[in-house]
Motif scaffolding. Sequence first.
Motif, short mmCIF file in Angstrom:
data_model
loop_
_atom_site.label_atom_id
_atom_site.label_comp_id
_atom_site.label_asym_id
_atom_site.label_seq_id
_atom_site.Cartn_x
_atom_site.Cartn_y
_atom_site.Cartn_z
N ILE A 159 14.87 25.81 -39.95
CA ILE A 159 15.90 26.53 -39.20
C ILE A 159 16.83 25.55 -38.48
CG2 ILE A 159 14.50 28.61 -38.92
CD1 ILE A 159 13.93 27.70 -36.04
N ILE B 35 -0.75 29.37 -40.54
CA ILE B 35 -0.49 30.44 -39.58
C ILE B 35 1.00 30.51 -39.23
CG2 ILE B 35 -1.01 31.35 -37.27
CD1 ILE B 35 -3.49 31.31 -38.99
N LYS B 36 1.52 29.38 -38.74
CA LYS B 36 2.90 29.38 -38.22
C LYS B 36 3.93 29.27 -39.33
CE LYS B 36 1.83 25.82 -35.63
NZ LYS B 36 0.39 25.72 -35.95
N TYR B 37 3.62 28.46 -40.33
CA TYR B 37 4.50 28.31 -41.50
C TYR B 37 3.66 27.65 -42.59
CZ TYR B 37 4.98 23.94 -38.84
OH TYR B 37 4.74 22.83 -38.09
N ARG C 39 -0.38 29.95 -47.07
CA ARG C 39 -1.50 30.67 -46.42
C ARG C 39 -2.40 31.22 -47.52
NH1 ARG C 39 -0.77 34.73 -41.32
NH2 ARG C 39 -2.95 35.05 -40.89
N GLU D 156 -12.31 35.11 -44.14
CA GLU D 156 -12.55 36.29 -43.30
C GLU D 156 -12.25 36.00 -41.84
OE1 GLU D 156 -13.79 39.56 -44.17
OE2 GLU D 156 -12.99 38.79 -46.06
N ASP D 157 -12.54 34.75 -41.44
CA ASP D 157 -12.28 34.43 -40.04
C ASP D 157 -11.22 33.34 -39.94
OD1 ASP D 157 -13.39 31.82 -40.06
OD2 ASP D 157 -15.40 32.64 -39.85
N TYR D 158 -10.84 33.08 -38.69
CA TYR D 158 -9.73 32.16 -38.37
C TYR D 158 -9.95 30.76 -38.98
CZ TYR D 158 -6.41 29.77 -35.25
OH TYR D 158 -5.39 29.03 -34.74
N LYS E 252 -9.09 26.46 -43.16
CA LYS E 252 -9.68 25.51 -44.11
C LYS E 252 -9.27 25.82 -45.55
CE LYS E 252 -14.04 25.37 -42.31
NZ LYS E 252 -15.45 24.96 -42.29
N ARG F 137 -5.59 24.89 -46.14
CA ARG F 137 -5.41 23.45 -46.28
C ARG F 137 -6.03 22.94 -47.59
NH1 ARG F 137 -4.22 20.59 -41.58
NH2 ARG F 137 -5.83 19.01 -41.81
N LYS G 237 -10.69 20.05 -40.96
CA LYS G 237 -10.35 21.43 -41.32
C LYS G 237 -10.01 21.54 -42.81
CE LYS G 237 -9.93 23.93 -37.27
NZ LYS G 237 -11.32 23.85 -36.77
N LEU G 238 -10.91 20.95 -43.62
CA LEU G 238 -10.78 21.04 -45.07
C LEU G 238 -12.09 21.57 -45.62
CD1 LEU G 238 -9.20 17.53 -45.83
CD2 LEU G 238 -8.06 19.73 -46.18
N ILE H 140 12.02 31.49 -35.19
CA ILE H 140 10.78 30.70 -35.23
C ILE H 140 9.78 31.34 -36.20
CG2 ILE H 140 8.79 29.93 -33.85
CD1 ILE H 140 11.26 28.49 -32.90
N ASN I 255 9.33 31.62 -41.04
CA ASN I 255 8.50 31.00 -42.07
C ASN I 255 7.03 31.42 -42.01
OD1 ASN I 255 9.99 28.94 -43.86
ND2 ASN I 255 10.83 28.56 -41.83
N ALA I 256 6.69 32.29 -41.07
CA ALA I 256 5.29 32.72 -40.96
C ALA I 256 4.99 33.78 -42.02
CB ALA I 256 5.03 33.26 -39.57
N LYS I 257 3.76 33.79 -42.51
CA LYS I 257 3.38 34.73 -43.58
C LYS I 257 3.05 36.12 -43.04
CE LYS I 257 3.38 31.92 -47.23
NZ LYS I 257 4.72 31.39 -47.29
N ASN I 258 2.59 36.17 -41.81
CA ASN I 258 2.16 37.45 -41.27
C ASN I 258 2.58 37.54 -39.80
OD1 ASN I 258 0.97 39.93 -40.89
ND2 ASN I 258 -1.06 39.32 -41.68
N PHE J 204 2.44 35.70 -34.32
CA PHE J 204 1.76 35.37 -35.57
C PHE J 204 0.49 36.21 -35.65
CE2 PHE J 204 3.71 31.31 -34.09
CZ PHE J 204 4.62 31.13 -35.13
N VAL J 205 0.24 36.80 -36.81
CA VAL J 205 -0.99 37.57 -36.97
C VAL J 205 -2.06 36.65 -37.56
CG1 VAL J 205 -2.08 39.52 -38.16
CG2 VAL J 205 0.28 39.71 -37.32
N VAL J 206 -3.23 36.61 -36.93
CA VAL J 206 -4.34 35.80 -37.43
C VAL J 206 -5.57 36.69 -37.57
CG1 VAL J 206 -3.47 33.69 -36.35
CG2 VAL J 206 -5.07 35.12 -35.10
N PRO J 207 -6.56 36.25 -38.38
CA PRO J 207 -7.79 37.04 -38.46
C PRO J 207 -8.48 37.10 -37.10
CG PRO J 207 -7.72 35.40 -40.20
CD PRO J 207 -6.60 35.09 -39.26
N LYS J 208 -9.30 38.08 -36.95
CA LYS J 208 -10.01 38.27 -35.69
C LYS J 208 -10.81 37.00 -35.35
CE LYS J 208 -12.53 42.07 -33.62
NZ LYS J 208 -13.24 43.31 -33.89
#
Lengths: 477, 92
Positions: free
Chosen positions: A96, A320-322, A325, A330-332, A337, A340, B15-16, B74, B77-80, B86-90
């Motif tokens: 942007i 999440i942000k861009y 995805r 199931e979870d955050y 993971k 990525r 986080k992989l 902002i 570019n977010a998917k949800n 921003f929407v994330v899983p619970k």
Amino acid sequence: MNLIDLRSKLDNKEIGAVELTQDYLKKIKERDAVINSYITVCEEEAIKMAEKAQAAIDAGEAKPLTGIPVSVKDNICTEGIRTTCASRMLEDFVPIYDATAVARLKAENFVMLGKTNMDEFAMGGSSQTSYFGGPKNPYNVSCVTGGSSGGAAASVAAGLCAAALGSDTGGSVRQPSAFCGVTGLKPTYGTVSRWGLIAFASSLDQIGVVANSAADTGYVLNSICGYDENDATTSKKPQGGYTSMTGGDISKLRIGVPKEFFEGTDEEVKNAVMKAAEFYRALGCEIIECSLPSLKYAVAAYYLISSAEAASNLSRFDGIKYGYRSGLGEDYNELIKNSRREGFGKEVKHRIMLGNYALCSGYYDAYYNNARRIRTQIRNEYASIFEKCDVILTPTAPTTAYEIGCQENDPVKMYTADICTVTVNIAGLPAISTTCGYDSKGMPIGMSLTGKAFDEKTIIAVCDRFERDFDRRECVL
Amino acid sequence: MFDEKLTAHMAELSKLSFTPEELTSMTKDMTDIIALMDTVCDFDPEVKPYALSAVDYEDLRADEHSGSYPAERILENAKNVKNDSFVVPKVV
């Protein structure tokens, strides 16, 4: 044609900006299906920019880059134009805002032809880690372009733009420029704003220029350099005038040749660079043998520092942000993971894993802190060389461009090939690569000239002097 | 020496996630890469580690609030996205 001649033709109405842009777009259509130097070609936007440029020229308001067709590496943000970093992770990412370097070119009404191919997140030396398939070397399409700014170098070499913006974290402008037979300038850290350059290793990254000559790289640098309040590491020193010394007398300069850079280098490369040293000696320059003893530590130190910074910088890509995805999770944590895992390629994962390993307690002092000690030492050794030399001459890479597929799957082999370029980034110095010969297969050989911090003028002038007498071969496509 | 347990631990920190085949391949690659990095381990501990200092940052601008982008930009570019968020899983 060099940029000053192109400027003159545009200003004298010998050629129109739209006509020039159409000519480049036509060449891209004809040639880039094979070379693959562009990820995105901005056909409509380029014509609109050219129309705007022509209006500025007609109004007598032309600036140095008004109407000049330039390509931009795909890790430099461009408002409204997708910027992928050659990664699945950012396949659909549309910034942007413009990077400061792009905004400054836009302020001069340049023409952006498109976004160039590269190694994923600028991590590599072949550009073959691109999610979109690697570019090919215009001198021999079975060979790599080098990287990570391989698309930038190939686009210049193949005549698909007049100049290109790239980025250089460990040699990513200079090495592909050497492999593709063009000129690549990595400015001093702090010369060009990193605002909008998608971060790989923030203490090493620097936007640079690929062009057909040293003078052209300086010409573009004049337009993109300078302090930017959005990047605290940009320098407030007066900048610009980078081509002011070209054509002047360089015969009193002292050129250092550090012996370690020639150990393990191909004979043909070594001979071509030493022949260039003899050229300068014949002009009257003093050639001084010097030493950078810590070169043996440089590759490991560079990979530890850059990977540690990359592990941190790339943690922002969480789906999440861009960015990409995953549909799985199931979870955050699982979502992040999986995003990525699916979004990053293997080499990017190597760097993230290495960076986090180096930063772990228990390994931190042995790896990361020692790498920082080596950084201090390398900076000191450069300072010591520059007490008795004005410029340093080295090979840009130990080899010429190699066949696609022959070493990209061996990370250690790829990393050690960066030996000739990484110390410049570690020390934050400026360096320029140009062609100084051709090997027995006709592939270009690159030499590098490294200068004191913020002394781009001298290395551009020294490089320009060589280029004036060197018979550079055009690639035949 | 990297083994699969250490690779899995580093993957967690990074986080992989890896499939079993990928884990084996990554372990081999990391073993080779770390062997190269071991070059630095014998370096002189008396040399001071380099760090960007205040000298590298000239006259930092004042730490003042300045303009930003509107939320809808902002979120482009977010998917949800829902309700400017921003929407994330619970999480819990």
